[in-house]
Design a protein around this motif. Structure first.
Motif, short mmCIF file in Angstrom:
data_model
loop_
_atom_site.label_atom_id
_atom_site.label_comp_id
_atom_site.label_asym_id
_atom_site.label_seq_id
_atom_site.Cartn_x
_atom_site.Cartn_y
_atom_site.Cartn_z
N ASN A 286 32.98 29.52 44.27
CA ASN A 286 34.08 30.12 43.52
C ASN A 286 34.97 30.95 44.44
O ASN A 286 36.19 30.97 44.30
N LEU A 287 34.34 31.62 45.41
CA LEU A 287 35.10 32.44 46.35
C LEU A 287 35.94 31.56 47.28
O LEU A 287 37.09 31.92 47.59
N VAL A 288 35.39 30.44 47.69
CA VAL A 288 36.14 29.52 48.54
C VAL A 288 37.34 28.95 47.78
O VAL A 288 38.46 28.90 48.30
N MET A 289 37.12 28.56 46.52
CA MET A 289 38.23 28.03 45.71
C MET A 289 39.29 29.10 45.50
O MET A 289 40.49 28.83 45.58
N ILE B 36 31.20 39.46 49.66
CA ILE B 36 31.63 40.05 48.39
C ILE B 36 32.76 39.22 47.79
O ILE B 36 33.54 38.59 48.49
N ALA B 37 32.83 39.25 46.46
CA ALA B 37 33.91 38.58 45.74
C ALA B 37 35.22 39.32 45.98
O ALA B 37 35.23 40.54 46.17
N HIS B 38 36.31 38.59 45.97
CA HIS B 38 37.63 39.19 46.05
C HIS B 38 37.81 40.12 44.84
O HIS B 38 37.45 39.76 43.72
N GLY B 39 38.39 41.27 45.08
CA GLY B 39 38.64 42.20 43.97
C GLY B 39 39.52 41.58 42.90
O GLY B 39 39.25 41.72 41.70
N MET B 40 40.56 40.88 43.31
CA MET B 40 41.46 40.28 42.33
C MET B 40 40.80 39.14 41.56
O MET B 40 41.11 38.90 40.40
N VAL C 61 31.44 43.04 44.04
CA VAL C 61 30.47 42.09 43.51
C VAL C 61 29.88 41.35 44.71
O VAL C 61 30.58 40.61 45.40
N VAL C 62 28.62 41.61 44.97
CA VAL C 62 27.92 40.98 46.09
C VAL C 62 27.45 39.59 45.65
O VAL C 62 26.83 39.45 44.59
N ILE D 34 35.19 38.46 55.01
CA ILE D 34 34.14 39.15 54.23
C ILE D 34 33.85 38.43 52.92
O ILE D 34 32.85 38.71 52.27
N HIS D 35 34.71 37.50 52.54
CA HIS D 35 34.52 36.75 51.29
C HIS D 35 33.81 35.43 51.50
O HIS D 35 33.58 34.70 50.54
N TRP D 36 33.44 35.10 52.75
CA TRP D 36 32.74 33.84 52.97
C TRP D 36 31.75 33.85 54.14
O TRP D 36 30.90 32.99 54.22
N ASN D 37 31.83 34.85 55.03
CA ASN D 37 30.96 34.86 56.21
C ASN D 37 30.02 36.05 56.15
O ASN D 37 30.43 37.20 56.33
#
Length: 142
Positions: free
Chosen positions: A27-30, A57-61, A92-93, A41-44
Motif C-alpha cells: 500500500n505504501l509503494v502504491m 512508517i506509513a505516509h502521514g497523508m 503508523v509502523v 523511510i516509507h519503504w526501506n
C-alpha cells in the motif's frame, strides 16, 4: 452524488461505524507512486531505523486519507466533506510481514451546525498508539 445521511436523523453523540484499515508495505509503494512521495523511510527498513524510527512508517497523508474513509463511507458522498484536518501524533509502523499494520478509525458527531452541516471528531489508532490527534471534519448532510 448527494449525501445519504439526513441531518434530521443525526444527533450529537451519533457514532459513525468504526472501521479497520489493513496497511501493508505494498500500500505504501502504491501510495508513493500516486503521490510522488518516495521518501525512503516509507519503504526501506534500514534507512528508517537508521534515522531513529522503529521500522518503515506509513505516509502521514496516506494515514489521513484512510481515516477519512470513515467519513465518506458514512455520509455516502466524498463531496460532502467540506472541512477536514488532523494532527499527526505518532507514525503508523508497517512491518514487513504478511499482516502489516491495522489502522482502527472511529468517529462521533460532536455538533450540529447551521446549513445542515455537522462536526465530527475521528479517533485513529494503530495498535495502542493514537496516530491522529485533533482529527476533525465538517460534513454537509442531506
Amino acid at each position: 452524488m448527494a449525501a445519504t445521511v439526513s441531518y434530521d436523523d443525526v444527533e450529537v453523540g451519533t457514532a459513525l461505524p468504526a472501521k479497520t484499515f489493513p496497511i501493508q508495505r505494498q500500500n505504501l509503494v502504491m501510495y508513493a507512486g500516486a503521490s510522488g512521495d518516495f521518501n525512503v523511510i516509507h519503504w526501506n527498513e534500514r534507512i528508517a531505523t537508521s534515522v531513529g524510527l522503529p521500522n518503515v512508517i506509513a505516509h502521514g497523508m496516506f494515514t489521513m486519507a484512510e481515516a477519512s474513509r470513515v467519513l465518506t463511507e458514512w455520509v455516502g458522498d466524498p463531496g460532502a466533506v467540506v472541512e477536514y484536518g488532523v494532527r499527526f501524533t505518532k507514525p503508523v509502523v508497517v512491518p514487513d510481514d504478511d499482516k502489516g499494520a491495522d489502522l482502527l478509525v472511529s468517529g462521533v458527531v460532536t455538533e450540529k451546525l447551521d446549513d445542515r452541516r455537522v462536526a465530527v471528531e475521528l479517533t485513529a489508532h494503530a495498535g495502542t498508539d493514537r496516530v491522529l490527534g485533533k482529527a476533525k471534519a465538517v460534513l454537509q448532510l442531506a
